[in-house]
Write a protein that holds these residues in place. Structure first.
Motif, PDB file in Angstrom:
ATOM      1  N   GLU A 103       0.823  -1.204   0.000  1.00  0.00           N
ATOM      2  CA  GLU A 103       0.000   0.000   0.000  1.00  0.00           C
ATOM      3  C   GLU A 103       0.862   1.261   0.000  1.00  0.00           C
ATOM      4  OE1 GLU A 103      -3.336   0.291   2.463  1.00  0.00           O
ATOM      5  OE2 GLU A 103      -3.864  -1.831   2.389  1.00  0.00           O
ATOM      6  N   VAL A 104       1.978   1.229   0.735  1.00  0.00           N
ATOM      7  CA  VAL A 104       2.900   2.377   0.706  1.00  0.00           C
ATOM      8  C   VAL A 104       3.445   2.570  -0.702  1.00  0.00           C
ATOM      9  CG1 VAL A 104       5.124   3.221   1.539  1.00  0.00           C
ATOM     10  CG2 VAL A 104       3.491   2.247   3.157  1.00  0.00           C
ATOM     11  N   TYR A 105       3.816   1.471  -1.330  1.00  0.00           N
ATOM     12  CA  TYR A 105       4.376   1.558  -2.680  1.00  0.00           C
ATOM     13  C   TYR A 105       3.347   2.081  -3.676  1.00  0.00           C
ATOM     14  CZ  TYR A 105       7.169   0.154  -6.714  1.00  0.00           C
ATOM     15  OH  TYR A 105       7.904   0.163  -7.878  1.00  0.00           O
ATOM     16  N   SER A 110       5.920   5.044  -6.896  1.00  0.00           N
ATOM     17  CA  SER A 110       7.300   4.763  -7.262  1.00  0.00           C
ATOM     18  C   SER A 110       7.367   3.771  -8.416  1.00  0.00           C
ATOM     19  CB  SER A 110       8.053   4.210  -6.045  1.00  0.00           C
ATOM     20  OG  SER A 110       9.359   3.817  -6.401  1.00  0.00           O
ATOM     21  N   LYS A 111       8.427   3.885  -9.193  1.00  0.00           N
ATOM     22  CA  LYS A 111       8.688   2.977 -10.297  1.00  0.00           C
ATOM     23  C   LYS A 111       9.955   2.168 -10.077  1.00  0.00           C
ATOM     24  CE  LYS A 111       5.108   4.621 -12.430  1.00  0.00           C
ATOM     25  NZ  LYS A 111       3.854   3.809 -12.508  1.00  0.00           N
ATOM     26  N   GLN A 112      10.583   2.326  -8.930  1.00  0.00           N
ATOM     27  CA  GLN A 112      11.822   1.635  -8.616  1.00  0.00           C
ATOM     28  C   GLN A 112      11.556   0.538  -7.590  1.00  0.00           C
ATOM     29  OE1 GLN A 112      14.742   2.211 -10.091  1.00  0.00           O
ATOM     30  NE2 GLN A 112      13.884   3.873 -11.340  1.00  0.00           N
ATOM     31  N   PRO A 113      12.405  -0.511  -7.549  1.00  0.00           N
ATOM     32  CA  PRO A 113      12.238  -1.541  -6.514  1.00  0.00           C
ATOM     33  C   PRO A 113      12.446  -0.957  -5.118  1.00  0.00           C
ATOM     34  CG  PRO A 113      13.666  -2.315  -8.282  1.00  0.00           C
ATOM     35  CD  PRO A 113      13.475  -0.846  -8.507  1.00  0.00           C
ATOM     36  N   ILE A 114      11.847  -1.588  -4.149  1.00  0.00           N
ATOM     37  CA  ILE A 114      12.006  -1.162  -2.753  1.00  0.00           C
ATOM     38  C   ILE A 114      13.401  -1.548  -2.289  1.00  0.00           C
ATOM     39  CG2 ILE A 114      11.136  -1.439  -0.410  1.00  0.00           C
ATOM     40  CD1 ILE A 114       8.420  -2.108  -1.571  1.00  0.00           C
ATOM     41  N   ASN A 115      14.183  -0.568  -1.897  1.00  0.00           N
ATOM     42  CA  ASN A 115      15.529  -0.823  -1.397  1.00  0.00           C
ATOM     43  C   ASN A 115      15.460  -1.231   0.072  1.00  0.00           C
ATOM     44  OD1 ASN A 115      16.188   0.079  -3.896  1.00  0.00           O
ATOM     45  ND2 ASN A 115      17.581   1.682  -3.246  1.00  0.00           N
ATOM     46  N   ASP A 154      13.200   7.013  -5.909  1.00  0.00           N
ATOM     47  CA  ASP A 154      12.514   8.104  -6.609  1.00  0.00           C
ATOM     48  C   ASP A 154      11.435   8.768  -5.758  1.00  0.00           C
ATOM     49  OD1 ASP A 154      11.019   5.822  -6.558  1.00  0.00           O
ATOM     50  OD2 ASP A 154      10.330   5.948  -8.637  1.00  0.00           O
ATOM     51  N   VAL A 155      11.462   8.564  -4.440  1.00  0.00           N
ATOM     52  CA  VAL A 155      10.493   9.192  -3.537  1.00  0.00           C
ATOM     53  C   VAL A 155      11.268   9.864  -2.411  1.00  0.00           C
ATOM     54  CG1 VAL A 155       8.541   8.827  -1.980  1.00  0.00           C
ATOM     55  CG2 VAL A 155       8.722   7.500  -4.089  1.00  0.00           C
ATOM     56  N   GLU A 156      10.934  11.134  -2.148  1.00  0.00           N
ATOM     57  CA  GLU A 156      11.608  11.869  -1.079  1.00  0.00           C
ATOM     58  C   GLU A 156      11.321  11.206   0.261  1.00  0.00           C
ATOM     59  OE1 GLU A 156      12.418  14.580   2.020  1.00  0.00           O
ATOM     60  OE2 GLU A 156      10.340  14.251   1.380  1.00  0.00           O
TER      61      GLU A 156
END
Length: 396
Positions: A103-105, A110-115, A154-156
């Motif tokens: 849900e956060v994603y 975001s378009k990048q994998p979760i680091n 890609d998210v602040e």
């Protein structure tokens, strides 16, 4: 002037009305969460997450929900992927954590994998980190498989924190210097706490269970508490049950389906016909009840044939053993000293195999010694025959 008893009655009535409203709101929030769960299962909700582990430098894309239910094989893969990267120890992660991250994603866009900065943390790793820093909790949610430290490139980082806090699913930790956000499925809380103004801008309606830095809850604290706590309880039950509605009700209210009464076993009949072979028994009968291993054929026949009369016992015959004759050889009381002395100086002793290995003196040691414990005496060489040679010379 209004009498004091009347004022007290009005206050009690107002408290009862408020309590009833809170109970109704709790029930409404609970059934809303249950209906949402049922709709997700009915609509075939499928959820996929992509991860990138910053320490191991590997990535994975795993679909953890299929048709509204958790995929057990996918959860096993996630347990291994989110293992302690220092000790390679896996643990069972809380499935709710993946729903929170999903849900956060989705909200972040975001378009990048979760680091992943940190996921499961073994007690040994947690103790080591606690010795290095005072900010590591002794009873960390990481050790329970309920927390992850994440970053979206890609998210602040401040926006990521706000998104996680607005969901109010668990704990949210903000680490701007390290550029990651801690997310867990524990109690709803946040650290460091926002100021009163920051929290009011994040929740304009005031409906939040988060507390500001001054400890004074917002105006909608009680209403949010009545709605959010039952919702989170329903989600926890959903995670424990795998996503089905009936399992949620069972987990929340501890309801159990009545077990059917066991059917009486049919009467057993014994046929005294030909012996039954185990290979003639159908596989279904073997699967219903355990049976002992097949007995030998003669035991089966003996159990069916009529008993035979006992045979007469044979008399036991004992033979008398002859008494051995006494030997005329006198026993040796002590060693024969004369024979012993002669054996020491016998020239034939030099040719006996004493068991010594042909090694150099420098190689002899206690570990390489293979001979007897007693060292043999040297053999005296025979004396030269001088008299015989002298007599021979005299005769010439």
């Amino acid at each position: 002037m209004v009498p004091a008893p009347l004022v007290g009655r009005r206050a009690s009535a107002q408290r009862l009305i408020a309590l009833a409203l809170c109970s109704a709101a709790s029930a409404l929030a609970f059934f809303t969460a249950v209906v949402a769960t049922q709709d997700a299962a009915a609509d075939g909700d499928t959820r996929t997450l992509s991860f990138f582990h910053t320490h191991r430098r590997d990535n994975a894309t795993i679909t953890f929900r299929r048709n509204g239910r958790y995929d057990e094989q996918a959860l096993t893969q996630l347990n291994w992927f989110l293992r302690d990267w220092r000790t390679d120890q896996p643990a069972k992660m809380d499935p709710r954590l993946f729903d929170v991250l999903w849900e956060v994603y989705q909200e972040s866009g975001s378009k990048q994998p979760i680091n992943i900065i940190s996921a499961y943390r073994s007690p040994q790793t947690n103790a080591m980190l606690r010795r290095r820093s005072s900010g590591v909790s002794e009873h960390s949610q990481h050790m329970l498989g309920k927390a992850m430290d994440i970053r979206l490139p890609d998210v602040e980082i401040g926006r990521l924190r706000a998104i996680a806090m607005k969901l109010q699913y668990g704990g949210v930790g903000y680490y701007p210097s390290s550029e990651f956000v801690h997310v867990d499925t524990g109690n709803v809380r946040a650290w460091p706490r926002m100021s009163q103004d920051q929290l009011a801008r994040l929740f304009p309606d005031g409906k939040t269970v988060h507390l500001p830095s001054n400890g004074r809850p917002l105006a909608g604290y009680e209403q949010a508490k009545a709605e959010i706590l039952p919702r989170n309880a329903a989600l926890a039950a959903q995670a424990a049950s795998g996503g089905s509605l009936g399992s949620i009700m069972t987990a929340l209210f501890n309801r159990k389906e009545p077990r059917p009464a066991p059917a009486e076993p049919p009467a057993r009949t014994v046929a005294l016909a030909a012996p039954t072979i185990a290979s003639d028994v159908p596989d279904t009968a073997l699967a219903l009840a355990p049976i002992p291993p097949r007995r030998p054929q003669d035991l089966l026949i003996a159990s069916i044939e009529p008993p035979q009369p006992p045979r007469p016992e044979r008399p036991i015959v004992t033979a008398a053993l002859a008494t051995p004759a006494r030997s005329s050889i006198a026993p040796i009381i002590g060693p024969d000293r004369t024979a012993s002395v002669k054996a020491l100086f016998d020239p034939r002793t030099a040719f006996l195999d004493l068991g010594f290995a042909p090694e150099l003196n420098s190689d002899l040691s206690t570990t390489g010694f293979t001979g007897p414990a007693v060292k043999p005496l040297p053999v005296k060489p025979p004396a030269p025959m001088r008299q015989a040679s002298a007599s021979v010379g005299t005769g010439l």
